[in-house]
Scaffold this motif. Structure first.
Motif, PDB file in Angstrom:
ATOM      1  N   GLU A  22      46.795  30.057  46.444  1.00  0.00           N
ATOM      2  CA  GLU A  22      46.457  30.356  47.830  1.00  0.00           C
ATOM      3  C   GLU A  22      44.998  30.784  48.005  1.00  0.00           C
ATOM      4  OE1 GLU A  22      48.098  33.220  51.450  1.00  0.00           O
ATOM      5  OE2 GLU A  22      49.131  33.189  49.525  1.00  0.00           O
ATOM      6  N   PHE A  23      44.500  31.636  47.084  1.00  0.00           N
ATOM      7  CA  PHE A  23      43.173  32.222  47.252  1.00  0.00           C
ATOM      8  C   PHE A  23      42.176  31.826  46.167  1.00  0.00           C
ATOM      9  CE2 PHE A  23      46.163  35.492  48.959  1.00  0.00           C
ATOM     10  CZ  PHE A  23      45.812  35.359  50.294  1.00  0.00           C
ATOM     11  N   GLU A  30      33.231  36.306  37.951  1.00  0.00           N
ATOM     12  CA  GLU A  30      33.102  37.766  37.926  1.00  0.00           C
ATOM     13  C   GLU A  30      34.203  38.430  38.745  1.00  0.00           C
ATOM     14  OE1 GLU A  30      31.088  40.017  36.362  1.00  0.00           O
ATOM     15  OE2 GLU A  30      30.506  38.277  35.162  1.00  0.00           O
ATOM     16  N   SER A  31      34.505  37.860  39.875  1.00  0.00           N
ATOM     17  CA  SER A  31      35.564  38.420  40.714  1.00  0.00           C
ATOM     18  C   SER A  31      36.916  38.313  40.021  1.00  0.00           C
ATOM     19  CB  SER A  31      35.623  37.704  42.058  1.00  0.00           C
ATOM     20  OG  SER A  31      34.426  37.889  42.767  1.00  0.00           O
ATOM     21  N   ASP A  85      39.637  40.318  54.898  1.00  0.00           N
ATOM     22  CA  ASP A  85      38.655  40.636  53.853  1.00  0.00           C
ATOM     23  C   ASP A  85      38.421  39.463  52.904  1.00  0.00           C
ATOM     24  OD1 ASP A  85      38.243  43.192  54.831  1.00  0.00           O
ATOM     25  OD2 ASP A  85      39.898  44.020  53.646  1.00  0.00           O
ATOM     26  N   MET A  86      39.343  38.526  52.856  1.00  0.00           N
ATOM     27  CA  MET A  86      39.164  37.358  51.982  1.00  0.00           C
ATOM     28  C   MET A  86      38.001  36.490  52.432  1.00  0.00           C
ATOM     29  SD  MET A  86      41.061  37.374  49.412  1.00  0.00           S
ATOM     30  CE  MET A  86      40.682  35.746  48.838  1.00  0.00           C
ATOM     31  N   TRP A  92      33.871  42.906  46.635  1.00  0.00           N
ATOM     32  CA  TRP A  92      34.763  43.986  46.214  1.00  0.00           C
ATOM     33  C   TRP A  92      35.920  44.154  47.189  1.00  0.00           C
ATOM     34  CZ3 TRP A  92      35.920  48.589  48.647  1.00  0.00           C
ATOM     35  CH2 TRP A  92      35.154  48.905  49.765  1.00  0.00           C
ATOM     36  N   ARG A  93      35.686  43.916  48.496  1.00  0.00           N
ATOM     37  CA  ARG A  93      36.779  44.000  49.465  1.00  0.00           C
ATOM     38  C   ARG A  93      37.790  42.885  49.214  1.00  0.00           C
ATOM     39  NH1 ARG A  93      36.445  47.746  53.301  1.00  0.00           N
ATOM     40  NH2 ARG A  93      38.071  46.755  54.533  1.00  0.00           N
ATOM     41  N   ARG A  94      37.284  41.716  48.863  1.00  0.00           N
ATOM     42  CA  ARG A  94      38.151  40.583  48.544  1.00  0.00           C
ATOM     43  C   ARG A  94      39.059  40.927  47.366  1.00  0.00           C
ATOM     44  NH1 ARG A  94      34.418  35.710  47.603  1.00  0.00           N
ATOM     45  NH2 ARG A  94      33.227  36.731  49.213  1.00  0.00           N
ATOM     46  N   ILE A  95      38.461  41.477  46.322  1.00  0.00           N
ATOM     47  CA  ILE A  95      39.219  41.805  45.112  1.00  0.00           C
ATOM     48  C   ILE A  95      40.219  42.926  45.388  1.00  0.00           C
ATOM     49  CG2 ILE A  95      39.029  42.653  42.746  1.00  0.00           C
ATOM     50  CD1 ILE A  95      38.118  39.714  43.362  1.00  0.00           C
TER      51      ILE A  95
END
Length: 188
Positions: A22-23, A30-31, A85-86, A92-95
């Motif tokens: 999905e993402f 790195e993420s 946030d994605m 960092w918000r994504r993670i």
């Protein structure tokens, strides 16, 4: 033969595979490494047992205690993370959002694996006083587990325990047995 950790690897893969489908296009190397560190923290925060036989001691012993040689000092990241946030530029918000998604999905699967339900062909053990249980609570932050000790049971007319009173670190709660998972049975 490594069956215990192979089951953990399988449970992580079972949750990560749909997440990455999905993402996956929003995550770079790195993420992904950061996400795997968050996943490691989540997996190793699961409670195994209580560290002592003292009935008042309800702090769970987890793999993180053994790996880090100190008590769980996980601090939740600040803020609320949502699906929007994605698509932000802040990685960092994504993670953190993905880690929360992983936590929600993995916790459900892990608790289901601890609480096997089969057909009612054979009698199952009722919860008893002094059993250590995990409380299913959807409102807990990531890597936080609510554990309690059964202090009283309420049986129905057939003798089956339907709800129990438990003592947690902070309070006493009354919960139906469907919202509890037996972690350590009492020695009766």
């Amino acid at each position: 033969m490594g069956g215990a950790w192979e089951r953990m690897v399988r449970s992580v893969r079972k949750v990560l595979a749909p997440m990455l489908c999905e993402f996956g296009d929003r995550i770079e190397d790195e993420s992904f490494r950061t996400l795997m560190c968050e996943v490691e923290e989540i997996i190793n925060s699961r409670p195994l047992t209580t560290p002592s036989s003292d009935p008042r001691d309800l702090t769970p012993l987890s793999p993180n205690h053994l790996l880090k040689m100190k008590s769980n000092v996980y601090v939740a990241p600040p803020g609320q993370f949502q699906r929007d946030d994605m698509y932000m530029r802040q990685r960092w918000r994504r993670i953190q959002y993905l880690a929360n998604v992983f936590w929600t999905r993995w916790k459900k699967e892990y608790l289901l694996s601890l609480q096997e339900r089969q057909k009612w062909n054979t009698p199952q053990r009722n919860l008893m006083i002094n059993d250590i249980v995990l409380v299913k609570d959807d409102n807990l932050h990531r890597s936080c587990w609510s554990m309690g000790r059964v202090i009283s049971v309420e049986a129905d007319k057939d003798g089956f325990v339907r709800s129990v009173q438990i003592k947690t670190l902070n309070s006493e709660l009354r919960r139906p047995v469907t919202k509890l998972v037996l972690l350590v049975p009492s020695e009766k």
